[in-house]
Design a protein around this motif. Structure first.
Motif, PDB file in Angstrom:
ATOM      1  N   ILE A  29       0.679  -1.199   0.004  1.00 46.64           N
ATOM      2  CA  ILE A  29       0.003   0.092  -0.030  1.00 46.64           C
ATOM      3  C   ILE A  29       0.633   1.340   0.138  1.00 46.64           C
ATOM      4  O   ILE A  29       2.013   1.278   0.349  1.00 46.64           O
ATOM      5  CB  ILE A  29      -1.011  -0.084   1.237  1.00 46.64           C
ATOM      6  CG1 ILE A  29      -0.037   0.240   2.574  1.00 46.64           C
ATOM      7  CG2 ILE A  29      -1.866  -1.037   1.276  1.00 46.64           C
ATOM      8  CD1 ILE A  29      -1.040   0.184   3.878  1.00 46.64           C
ATOM      9  N   ASN A  30       0.169   2.487  -0.562  1.00 50.16           N
ATOM     10  CA  ASN A  30       0.636   3.713  -0.124  1.00 50.16           C
ATOM     11  C   ASN A  30       0.361   4.275   0.873  1.00 50.16           C
ATOM     12  O   ASN A  30       1.243   4.945   1.637  1.00 50.16           O
ATOM     13  CB  ASN A  30       0.664   4.607  -1.664  1.00 50.16           C
ATOM     14  CG  ASN A  30       1.275   4.155  -2.697  1.00 50.16           C
ATOM     15  OD1 ASN A  30       2.425   3.780  -2.644  1.00 50.16           O
ATOM     16  ND2 ASN A  30       0.269   4.121  -3.775  1.00 50.16           N
ATOM     17  N   ASN A  31      -0.788   4.149   1.282  1.00 47.65           N
ATOM     18  CA  ASN A  31      -1.407   4.642   2.649  1.00 47.65           C
ATOM     19  C   ASN A  31      -2.728   3.712   3.015  1.00 47.65           C
ATOM     20  O   ASN A  31      -3.222   3.282   2.015  1.00 47.65           O
ATOM     21  CB  ASN A  31      -1.504   6.185   2.658  1.00 47.65           C
ATOM     22  CG  ASN A  31      -2.757   6.473   1.758  1.00 47.65           C
ATOM     23  OD1 ASN A  31      -4.054   6.200   1.851  1.00 47.65           O
ATOM     24  ND2 ASN A  31      -2.473   7.332   0.738  1.00 47.65           N
ATOM     25  N   THR A  91      -7.727   1.096   1.690  1.00 42.57           N
ATOM     26  CA  THR A  91      -6.129   0.877   1.235  1.00 42.57           C
ATOM     27  C   THR A  91      -6.036   1.716  -0.078  1.00 42.57           C
ATOM     28  O   THR A  91      -6.802   1.486  -0.848  1.00 42.57           O
ATOM     29  CB  THR A  91      -5.513  -0.307   1.199  1.00 42.57           C
ATOM     30  OG1 THR A  91      -6.373  -1.055   0.229  1.00 42.57           O
ATOM     31  CG2 THR A  91      -5.516  -1.082   2.738  1.00 42.57           C
ATOM     32  N   ALA A  92      -5.083   2.549  -0.129  1.00 41.60           N
ATOM     33  CA  ALA A  92      -4.585   3.051  -1.509  1.00 41.60           C
ATOM     34  C   ALA A  92      -3.392   2.009  -1.932  1.00 41.60           C
ATOM     35  O   ALA A  92      -2.425   2.269  -1.418  1.00 41.60           O
ATOM     36  CB  ALA A  92      -3.967   4.537  -1.262  1.00 41.60           C
ATOM     37  N   ASN A  93      -3.774   1.060  -2.966  1.00 40.80           N
ATOM     38  CA  ASN A  93      -2.867  -0.006  -3.122  1.00 40.80           C
ATOM     39  C   ASN A  93      -1.677   0.759  -4.150  1.00 40.80           C
ATOM     40  O   ASN A  93      -2.005   1.408  -5.135  1.00 40.80           O
ATOM     41  CB  ASN A  93      -3.416  -1.039  -3.805  1.00 40.80           C
ATOM     42  CG  ASN A  93      -4.451  -1.758  -2.691  1.00 40.80           C
ATOM     43  OD1 ASN A  93      -4.488  -1.270  -1.394  1.00 40.80           O
ATOM     44  ND2 ASN A  93      -5.460  -2.505  -3.173  1.00 40.80           N
ATOM     45  N   ARG A  94      -0.408   0.095  -3.842  1.00 44.15           N
ATOM     46  CA  ARG A  94       0.593   0.404  -4.739  1.00 44.15           C
ATOM     47  C   ARG A  94       0.554  -0.164  -5.901  1.00 44.15           C
ATOM     48  O   ARG A  94      -0.044  -1.319  -6.007  1.00 44.15           O
ATOM     49  CB  ARG A  94       1.979  -0.008  -3.795  1.00 44.15           C
ATOM     50  CG  ARG A  94       3.503   0.534  -4.482  1.00 44.15           C
ATOM     51  CD  ARG A  94       4.218   0.303  -3.765  1.00 44.15           C
ATOM     52  NE  ARG A  94       4.188   1.037  -2.442  1.00 44.15           N
ATOM     53  CZ  ARG A  94       5.026   0.940  -1.508  1.00 44.15           C
ATOM     54  NH1 ARG A  94       5.871   0.103  -1.239  1.00 44.15           N
ATOM     55  NH2 ARG A  94       4.840   1.759  -0.432  1.00 44.15           N
ATOM     56  N   GLY A  95       0.690   0.643  -7.144  1.00 47.81           N
ATOM     57  CA  GLY A  95       0.469  -0.100  -8.625  1.00 47.81           C
ATOM     58  C   GLY A  95      -0.922   0.173  -8.801  1.00 47.81           C
ATOM     59  O   GLY A  95      -1.188  -0.272 -10.062  1.00 47.81           O
ATOM     60  N   TYR A 102      -9.566   0.988  -1.765  1.00 50.56           N
ATOM     61  CA  TYR A 102     -10.359  -0.450  -1.790  1.00 50.56           C
ATOM     62  C   TYR A 102     -10.776  -0.380  -0.123  1.00 50.56           C
ATOM     63  O   TYR A 102     -10.152  -0.312   0.811  1.00 50.56           O
ATOM     64  CB  TYR A 102      -9.234  -1.239  -2.012  1.00 50.56           C
ATOM     65  CG  TYR A 102      -8.856  -1.523  -3.374  1.00 50.56           C
ATOM     66  CD1 TYR A 102      -7.843  -0.647  -3.876  1.00 50.56           C
ATOM     67  CD2 TYR A 102      -9.574  -2.266  -4.117  1.00 50.56           C
ATOM     68  CE1 TYR A 102      -7.430  -0.693  -5.107  1.00 50.56           C
ATOM     69  CE2 TYR A 102      -9.007  -2.218  -5.634  1.00 50.56           C
ATOM     70  CZ  TYR A 102      -8.312  -1.539  -6.020  1.00 50.56           C
ATOM     71  OH  TYR A 102      -7.654  -1.474  -7.502  1.00 50.56           O
ATOM     72  N   PHE A 103     -12.079  -0.460   0.036  1.00 53.83           N
ATOM     73  CA  PHE A 103     -12.600  -0.404   1.538  1.00 53.83           C
ATOM     74  C   PHE A 103     -13.084  -1.878   2.053  1.00 53.83           C
ATOM     75  O   PHE A 103     -13.371  -2.845   1.086  1.00 53.83           O
ATOM     76  CB  PHE A 103     -14.120   0.213   1.140  1.00 53.83           C
ATOM     77  CG  PHE A 103     -13.845   1.688   1.133  1.00 53.83           C
ATOM     78  CD1 PHE A 103     -13.601   2.563  -0.024  1.00 53.83           C
ATOM     79  CD2 PHE A 103     -13.983   2.472   2.294  1.00 53.83           C
ATOM     80  CE1 PHE A 103     -13.525   3.841  -0.252  1.00 53.83           C
ATOM     81  CE2 PHE A 103     -13.916   3.775   2.102  1.00 53.83           C
ATOM     82  CZ  PHE A 103     -13.628   4.493   1.264  1.00 53.83           C
ATOM     83  N   GLY A 104     -12.947  -2.130   3.228  1.00 54.86           N
ATOM     84  CA  GLY A 104     -13.293  -3.175   3.884  1.00 54.86           C
ATOM     85  C   GLY A 104     -14.861  -3.040   3.925  1.00 54.86           C
ATOM     86  O   GLY A 104     -15.453  -2.199   3.696  1.00 54.86           O
TER      87      GLY A 104
ATOM     88  N   TRP B 101      -2.541  11.301  -4.322  1.00 51.64           N
ATOM     89  CA  TRP B 101      -3.844  11.191  -3.858  1.00 51.64           C
ATOM     90  C   TRP B 101      -4.215  10.971  -2.554  1.00 51.64           C
ATOM     91  O   TRP B 101      -3.915   9.826  -2.077  1.00 51.64           O
ATOM     92  CB  TRP B 101      -4.759  10.554  -4.928  1.00 51.64           C
ATOM     93  CG  TRP B 101      -4.574  10.912  -6.323  1.00 51.64           C
ATOM     94  CD1 TRP B 101      -3.818  10.361  -7.257  1.00 51.64           C
ATOM     95  CD2 TRP B 101      -5.456  11.857  -7.191  1.00 51.64           C
ATOM     96  NE1 TRP B 101      -3.842  11.035  -8.399  1.00 51.64           N
ATOM     97  CE2 TRP B 101      -4.847  11.807  -8.330  1.00 51.64           C
ATOM     98  CE3 TRP B 101      -6.363  12.802  -6.798  1.00 51.64           C
ATOM     99  CZ2 TRP B 101      -5.237  12.723  -9.491  1.00 51.64           C
ATOM    100  CZ3 TRP B 101      -6.965  13.629  -7.674  1.00 51.64           C
ATOM    101  CH2 TRP B 101      -6.364  13.484  -9.039  1.00 51.64           C
ATOM    102  N   GLU B 102      -5.240  11.505  -1.633  1.00 47.66           N
ATOM    103  CA  GLU B 102      -5.398  11.128  -0.471  1.00 47.66           C
ATOM    104  C   GLU B 102      -6.873  10.992   0.092  1.00 47.66           C
ATOM    105  O   GLU B 102      -7.329  10.395  -0.584  1.00 47.66           O
ATOM    106  CB  GLU B 102      -4.521  12.070   0.589  1.00 47.66           C
ATOM    107  CG  GLU B 102      -3.026  11.910   0.219  1.00 47.66           C
ATOM    108  CD  GLU B 102      -2.105  12.488   1.291  1.00 47.66           C
ATOM    109  OE1 GLU B 102      -2.532  13.259   2.032  1.00 47.66           O
ATOM    110  OE2 GLU B 102      -0.664  12.258   1.249  1.00 47.66           O
TER     111      GLU B 102
END
Lengths: 113, 115
Positions: A29-31, A91-95, A102-104, B101-102
């Motif tokens: 993830i990125n964040n 999650t903000a997924n890498r790639g 993407y929400f739970g 982007w956040e």
């Protein structure tokens, strides 16, 4: 699925107690972000933690991130009845496409007065 | 600022009818998206846009169309409503902070019932 998964699905506590919710995910993830949703309302952003951070605080909220275990936890201290809501990790997924989250499925928290 | 606004709040449609869900934001955000929320399913991405004139499909795009002619507006069109499209629909917007982007800002939602 690239979604996160929250645990537990439901949590019921008394006012003044601490509430801990967990989130597990599968990809890099990125964040990771936590959102709150009151019944019948839209989601409200609570806190964002980046992949190079391990812990973050905001008021009564404490978020931890363990990228080696691909998991995060949200701690609400000294809970109040007004904290009753559903809590989602995203999650903000890498790639992945920039901006996409993407929400739970969420944890339903009930705080009894 | 009003933030992200959605209209209508509630809508009942008959199978086969078409309609447009409106979404507008006044924060000059480049990124806008539509989600649907079903019980026990979390939020699933329908379509998204990274700027005016640019749209792309999300996780569950079938039966929905979008367009982005302005930065502010991102309408979602149901072409021929089906009972499976009964859901709560949320619009969200986001912008870059230092190139990343956040946080996404959500509208209040539209509850749709298809009979």
């Amino acid at each position: 699925s690239q979604q996160g998964e929250e645990d537990p699905q439901a949590l019921s506590i008394q006012e003044g107690e601490n509430a801990t919710m967990n989130c597990s995910y599968k990809t890099s993830i990125n964040n990771l972000q936590w959102y709150r949703q009151n019944s019948g309302r839209g989601l409200v952003h609570l806190i964002l933690i980046r992949s190079n951070e391990r812990e973050k605080h905001s008021g009564r909220l404490r978020v931890t991130l363990d990228t080696s275990k691909k998991s995060s936890s949200l701690l609400i201290t000294a809970s109040r009845a007004a904290d009753t809501a559903s809590y989602f990790c995203a999650t903000a997924n890498r790639g992945s496409t920039l901006g996409r989250l993407y929400f739970g499925r969420g944890t339903q928290l009930t705080v009894w007065p | 600022n009003a933030g992200v606004t959605q209209t209508p709040k509630f809508q009942v449609l008959k199978t086969g009818q078409s309609m447009t869900l409106q979404c507008a934001q006044d924060m000059n955000h480049e990124y806008m998206s539509w989600y649907r929320q079903d019980p026990g399913m979390g939020l699933r991405l329908i379509h998204y846009s990274v700027g005016a004139g640019i749209t792309d499909q999300g996780e569950v795009p079938n039966g929905y169309n979008v367009s982005r002619s302005t930065t502010e507006d991102f309408p979602l069109r149901l072409l021929s409503a089906a009972p499976s499209q009964t859901s709560v629909y949320f619009c969200a917007s986001s912008t870059r902070i230092q190139g990343a982007w956040e946080t996404q800002y959500f509208g209040p939602g539209t509850r749709l019932l298809v009979l």
